[in-house]
Write a protein that holds these residues in place. Structure first.
Motif: not given
Lengths: 173, 774, 351
Positions: B144-148, B314-318, B382-385, B699-701
């Motif tokens: 994903w765009n923003g993955e470390p 970037r790291v934590v989904g929403g 980034v994984a939604n959650t 795919g970038r926030i």
């Protein structure tokens, strides 16, 4: 020249990149001042610089030489809570507690501005000498401090109660 | 899935449904909650008192140490570099300048990261804590765009940040699915192992035949939790064990999951998280803790990782976006003949769930036919959650707006329409409700709000530039209790300490549980302390699903049962309690007394003293949460909004809001009111301003700051009135149901319905920004 | 943040010297700037953030908050009284100044509708003027293309999220907006900027300070490298006593403008005798609405005339994917503000 932090002389950092916020948190271990965004968008890092509320994340520590910084740790006298801190507990003006020190420091600075007659976006009459301590004025003037838990009502209640009865003489302290 | 896998799932499914049936048919008395908690009857105790937060003095002084505020000797600071493409492979990494930069201790990339097992993703195991199961910096793949893609350790944060900016990475980009338009096939989503669909009768046919109908599509955007405290961890390896000061709502889950990832025994990982600066579903296990622990091991130094605000996005989904169709059919009396609620929500290939927006509709209304379905597709994001009231928060937006639309069409008051469709039993499961008093909540709320002053004709009230309207909607959230609850009581002559691996992120857990334990043990509040937020404490208790009150409450109840048994044993034959069984006594006045003969009493201090015991330690575990398979257990609320819309600019201001809740017994009116208000305020954000902007091309926030992602500010928040029925649920511990999430449900619809009443404009595309009202 | 050295200047000459700016001889072709990588630091509310994002990477920071923070009344022989505002005056101090509130209320209003009180306590007048766009693609150095940040790279905003972006005066190279509120008022008030630089001291009409992007979006202003703003001067402008600032945004406070309107109006016997009008949130610079002003002078002070003038000003507007609403919003807001200044009843329609 040193920086006076809560009355103690502190040496400015050698690295000019260090923000006042990071000086407080990482060097002085005064972690009551919070980092919520590090870019001037949340107010969690609010401190008083020469009595004015500012954002410590956008202030370079070296800019504070010869100036006086008050943080949440410096608000209460002799270890006792500041009246506003009491009121925050009584009115449940926080949940997680992360934005809280910034809200409290901001409110202390805010009340000085209000009493000085600094107008706000919702002040109806720019020419008026005294500005009413209305809830709307308090809400607008605290809008630079975000809260995600949603303690807004309690925060405004705490501020309104703490400063409702105080007089101009006390404001001058 | 393989054929074997499918077979396994079918067998498990069959076993589950047999089990479910058995639990449904079992007599009440055999189930948790089958016999009412004695505390429900107890008056004049701590429960119900507006006690100020026990952690208040610490927090108002800024003296509560959060995860990024623990200082460790020799600690270095981490900074993350994030990918700039959505999908593909890393071709080259030039870290030379970063490695040579002043103060740099380590640059970690997939080339030198230690080998790690994939994170256990939520719901894949009892203690799985990770938002996704993507391998963490183990290969050259970008997902994903923003993955470390790189981590820098340096002596100061300034040095780490600077060095991070010197890393140059090139990629071989691959086509990515970053918008609904580019997504692959849609399939029916599953949530907690169950398909997100339900069917009662032939809803399409009933809808087609209905004399009155509403058929509309509602859209909600992605959201981010945006807790004010960015995610952070300060951690150290000592003798092969990992110690983590974390900001988490899942200490036990995180410890277990980190152990799996690093190939350790569970007890080799210690997670401490006593203070959490807001969670809302987002503070679980994401890549940052794992990367920091890996880097700490490589560098052999303690590490602090404090995500930047951008780093959190970037790291934590929403929360995922939704597109929901609600079709309601009704007869001339306003009785629903059909409810259709279906739609699509994207997830990621590696996330645990599709946003389950049909959940609130399952037990909402007594319709003859019902068709519910969530379809989902995979996107490279980034994984939604989980985010506050997953499902209900956005599902009620669609359902409750549609009910408002139907009420207008029928010429019925929107409250009356809802009351006419109150179900006797759960319309989908058929189970009896444990306690449902929505009608009471509406009556109390309407009266207090002044609902009778509402003009049903839209656009009929104007004050200067402002058009004023009122709207209402139903809030709902289920009672949850997850398996794994346990607690320890340590009793001594001075009082009791409760140890439980629960969490305090601002919900008031520490305060409310101290009150409950005081009543349970018959002790004054000052004599009870609660230790929490540490994986070394008993219990596997997620701060999620609004379940902590029930889970901890029942665990303490079970521990108390053990305690009474042990005390009676210690009391022996010389006690006034001699010969009594545990069922014949209760705790009161810092001791035990006979239920029907209070004169037979002995204090804890006396029992312990005579037995020569300094303290007594007992532990109790909560039984499996079978009660939720026996009763339909839900909280409700009646939400009322007055909105003002500027006729010139389209700006909306909420001027009044009232939430009238039916959530069982309220343990602490002060902290409960704050929980309700907090949910409502997040709901105001959902209604009017919140949206995570994901650029569909990349795919970038793009709004990854708190200046660009708008949360409500003080001026957006009116005084919010909250009231409650306080009717205990006879089948829950203390008669209480959780209250952390319900406030955000119903709120979006109440605002939208008020905006409609003010303007005559029905906005179905959220948030309701001013351009939609011009 | 990229490493830099920090220096402090107490006056303009020292600031120029520390920034490596030397007086340029008339006619000399070579630049008079030694360290083009030097930047002046005011309150830091934008520059520090941009440095943290590594969009700005100055080698030297010259702190100019020690420059004049005085607000002084000016006057000519005819008794026309203006104000000279030192570059280091903080936004709050300017907003609360008695004469500003009396004579230029739109300026007070504009300032207090911007940012947050904490930021207004920090930000200087010169720093506010020189703040950069908040375009998210400009800010995203790692992941987005931006011609303003990297000339020739391309613009990801034109086809991306551009709700906040320009509808007037944009170019294919850049659709960013200038985010200041204060500047919208200064544009309306015929302010003058006092500068010090390699060419010595000079003055520039405020409306000529900021540029439209054209094919050089990297240049926000007409300033030369090393130029230092030393003061802003407000002329005597009696009609400004009847002035207002209205800002429309996505939440009720602490948000950048979607559209803002600064206006001053003089009406005699029902006729507009003079008007100043500027818009914020619509262009790469604070947008002085000269077309509307011209259309209004001599016209009856009616809603119809206001509407026609607003339409004339917005006739050249070019919407992007997400910001078409700004055209209607700007016109409505102009009409409402002028109506208020003309003493009309607060009514409006739409919604």
């Amino acid at each position: 020249m040193s920086i006076a932090v809560n009355g103690s002389a502190v040496k400015p950092p050698d690295d000019p990149r260090v923000s006042l916020l990071d000086l407080l948190r990482e060097t002085l271990h005064l972690s009551g001042t919070k980092k919520g965004c590090d870019q001037g968008a949340c107010g969690a890092c609010t401190v008083l610089l020469d009595g004015q509320r500012v954002l410590s994340c956008l202030t370079l520590a070296v800019q504070c030489e010869g100036r006086s910084v008050t943080t949440v740790e410096g608000l209460g006298a002799d270890g006792a809570l500041h009246p506003l801190q009491h009121a925050f507990i009584e009115h449940d003006g926080f949940q997680c507690g992360y934005c809280t020190p910034g809200q409290i420091c901001s409110a202390v600075g805010m009340i000085g501005e209000l009493r000085r007659g600094v107008p706000s976006h919702v002040t109806a009459d720019l020419a008026a000498g005294a500005i009413p301590h209305s809830r709307e004025e308090l809400r607008e003037r605290m809008s630079g401090n975000l809260c995600r838990c949603g303690a807004h009502n309690g925060i405004i209640d705490a501020i309104a109660e703490t400063y409702a009865e105080t007089t101009h003489a006390e404001a001058a302290e | 899935m393989s054929i074997v896998g499918k077979g396994k799932r079918a067998i498990q499914g069959a076993a589950q449904s047999v089990m479910k049936k058995a639990v449904e048919l079992a007599p009440d008395s055999l189930l948790p909650g089958g016999r009412p908690d004695p505390l429900i009857r107890r008056q004049h105790g701590q429960i119900g008192r507006p006690v100020s937060r026990v952690d208040g003095p610490l927090k108002v002084r800024g003296a509560a140490p959060f995860a990024a505020e623990v200082a460790l000797e020799g600690m270095v600071y981490a900074a993350l570099a994030h990918s700039t493409i959505a999908k593909g492979r890393i071709l080259t990494i030039d870290a030379g300048r970063a490695e040579a930069a002043p103060g740099v201790v380590l640059v970690m990339t997939h080339r030198n990261a230690p080998r790690l097992a994939p994170p256990p993703r939520f719901l894949s195991a009892a203690k799985a804590a990770a938002g996704d199961d993507v391998p963490v910096m183990q290969d050259d793949r970008v997902r994903w765009n923003g993955e470390p893609v790189a981590l820098v350790l340096a002596e100061t944060q300034e040095q780490a940040d600077h060095a991070r900016s010197l890393i140059r990475i090139t990629y071989a980009e691959e086509p990515a699915a970053t918008s609904l338009a580019t997504a692959g096939a849609h399939e029916v989503g599953t949530f907690m192992g169950e398909p997100l669909s339900a069917k009662i009768g032939d809803a399409e046919a009933a809808f087609a035949a209905a004399p009155h109908k509403v058929d509309a599509v509602y859209r909600t955007p992605p959201h981010n939790h945006n807790a004010l405290e960015p995610h952070a961890a300060t951690l150290v390896w000592r003798d092969g064990a990992l110690f983590v000061h974390d900001a988490t709502q899942a200490v036990a889950h995180t410890a277990w999951s980190l152990a799996r990832i690093f190939g350790l025994e569970e007890d080799q990982v210690h997670v401490s998280s006593p203070y959490v600066g807001g969670g809302f579903g987002g503070k679980t296990l994401w890549q940052h803790q794992i990367l920091a622990a890996a880097a700490a091991r490589l560098a052999d130094r303690p590490v602090r990782i404090a995500l930047s605000r951008e780093g959190v996005y970037r790291v934590v989904g929403g929360r995922s976006p939704t597109e929901q169709r609600v079709a309601l059919g009704a007869d001339a009396d306003g009785r629903l003949t059909a409810i259709i609620h279906r739609g699509v929500t994207p997830k990621t290939p590696h996330s645990a769930m599709p946003e389950p927006f049909i959940l609130p509709t399952q037990s909402a209304y007594a319709a003859k036919t019902i068709a519910l379905e969530v379809r989902t597709c995979d996107l490279d994001l980034v994984a939604n959650t989980f985010m506050r009231a997953p499902g209900e928060a956005v599902g009620t937006v669609a359902l409750e707006c549609a009910m408002d639309e139907l009420a207008e069409q029928l010429g019925l008051d929107p409250i009356e329409l809802r009351l006419r469709n109150e179900p006797e039993t759960d319309p989908v499961s058929g189970r009896p409700f444990s306690s449902r008093n929505l009608a009471v909540a509406y009556r109390l709320g309407a009266q207090r709000f002044g609902w009778d002053r509402r003009n049903p004709v839209p656009r009929s009230r104007r004050e200067g530039e402002w058009l004023v309207g009122m709207g209402c909607a139903t809030a709902t959230y289920p009672y949850h209790r997850m398996p794994g609850g346990a607690a320890r009581i340590t009793l001594d002559a001075g009082g009791a300490r409760i140890d439980v691996a629960a969490h305090e992120m601002g919900m008031g857990t520490a305060t409310a549980q101290a009150q409950i334990a005081a009543d349970r043990l018959g002790l004054p509040l000052e004599a009870v302390t609660v230790r929490y937020g540490d994986s070394s404490l008993p219990g596997v208790i997620l701060a999620g699903g609004s379940q902590q009150t029930a889970s901890v409450g029942l665990s303490v109840m079970m521990a108390h049962r053990e305690l009474v048994g042990e005390l009676l044993k210690l009391a022996g034959n010389d006690s006034p309690l001699a010969g009594l069984g545990a069922e014949e006594v209760e705790s009161a006045d810092a001791g035990l007394r006979k239920l029907d003969d209070p004169g037979r009493f002995e204090s804890y201090a006396s029992i312990l003293g005579r037995a020569g015991r300094g303290e007594l330690v007992v532990e109790g575990s909560a039984p499996m949460p079978l009660e939720t398979m026996h009763w339909s257990m839900h909280s409700h609320g009646a939400m009322f909004c007055e909105a003002r819309v500027n006729a010139v600019t389209g700006e909306t201001r909420v001027s009044r809001f009232l939430g009238s809740f039916d959530c069982g017994r309220i343990v602490n009116p002060k902290t409960a009111a704050s929980q309700f208000r907090g949910g409502i305020i997040m709901g105001l954000g959902l209604a009017l301003m919140e949206e995570t902007q994901v650029d569909g091309r990349t795919g970038r926030i793009m709004n990854r700051t708190l200046a660009d992602y708008h949360l409500p500010v003080h001026l957006d928040v009116p005084e919010i009135d909250v009231i409650w029925t306080d009717i205990p649920d006879p089948h829950t511990p203390m008669g209480a149901r959780g209250i952390g999430e319900i406030g955000i449900t119903g709120t979006g619809a109440a605002v939208a319905n008020a905006v409609y009443n003010a303007t005559g404009r029905r906005v179905r595309d959220f948030p309701i920004t001013l351009d939609k009202l011009l | 943040m990229t490493p830099f050295s920090y220096l402090r200047a107490a006056d303009a000459d020292t600031a120029l010297q520390l920034a490596g700016v030397h007086a340029r001889h008339p006619g000399a072709g070579h630049p008079g700037v030694e360290h083009p990588a030097a930047k002046y630091l005011g309150g830091g509310t934008n520059l520090v953030d941009l440095m943290r994002e590594t969009i700005e990477r100055p080698g030297t920071l010259v702190d100019v908050t020690g420059l004049s923070d005085r607000i002084a009344e000016t006057g000519d022989a005819n008794g026309n009284r203006g104000l000279l505002i030192g570059a280091a005056v903080r936004n709050t101090a300017l907003a609360e100044h008695r004469l500003v509130r009396q004579r230029y209320p739109m300026l007070s209003r504009a300032i207090v509708s911007g940012a947050s009180p904490q930021i207004r306590n920090m930000a200087t007048v010169a720093g506010n003027i020189l703040q950069r766009t908040r375009c998210a693609y400009f800010y995203d150095r790692a992941g987005s293309r931006c011609n303003k940040r990297e000339p020739g790279q391309g613009c990801d905003a034109i086809d991306g999220f551009n709700r906040m972006h320009a509808i007037l005066g944009a170019s294919p190279a850049c659709v960013a907006t200038h985010p200041s509120d204060l500047c919208v008022a200064l544009a309306a008030l015929d302010a003058t900027v006092h500068l010090s630089g390699a060419d010595g001291e000079r003055r520039l009409p405020f409306t000529e300070l900021h540029r439209l992007p054209g094919d050089e979006p990297g240049r926000d202003t007409a300033l030369e490298p090393g130029d230092l703003i030393t003061a802003v001067e407000l002329p005597a402008l009696p009609l400004a006593a009847n002035s207002a600032y209205r800002k429309v945004r996505d939440r009720s406070s602490y948000a950048f403008a979607l559209v803002s309107v600064a206006a001053a109006l003089s009406v005699e016997n029902g006729t507009v005798t003079d008007v100043r009008l500027a818009l914020g949130g619509v262009a790469h610079k604070p947008w002085r609405a000269l077309t509307a002003e011209q259309a209004l002078r001599g016209q009856p002070a009616t809603e119809a005339a206001f509407r026609a003038a607003a339409a004339a000003e917005l006739a050249a507007a070019q919407p992007l994917r997400d910001n078409g609403f700004k055209i209607e919003l700007a016109q409505r807001t102009i009409v409402a503000v002028l109506g208020e200044l003309a003493g009309h009843d607060r009514t409006g329609d739409g919604a």
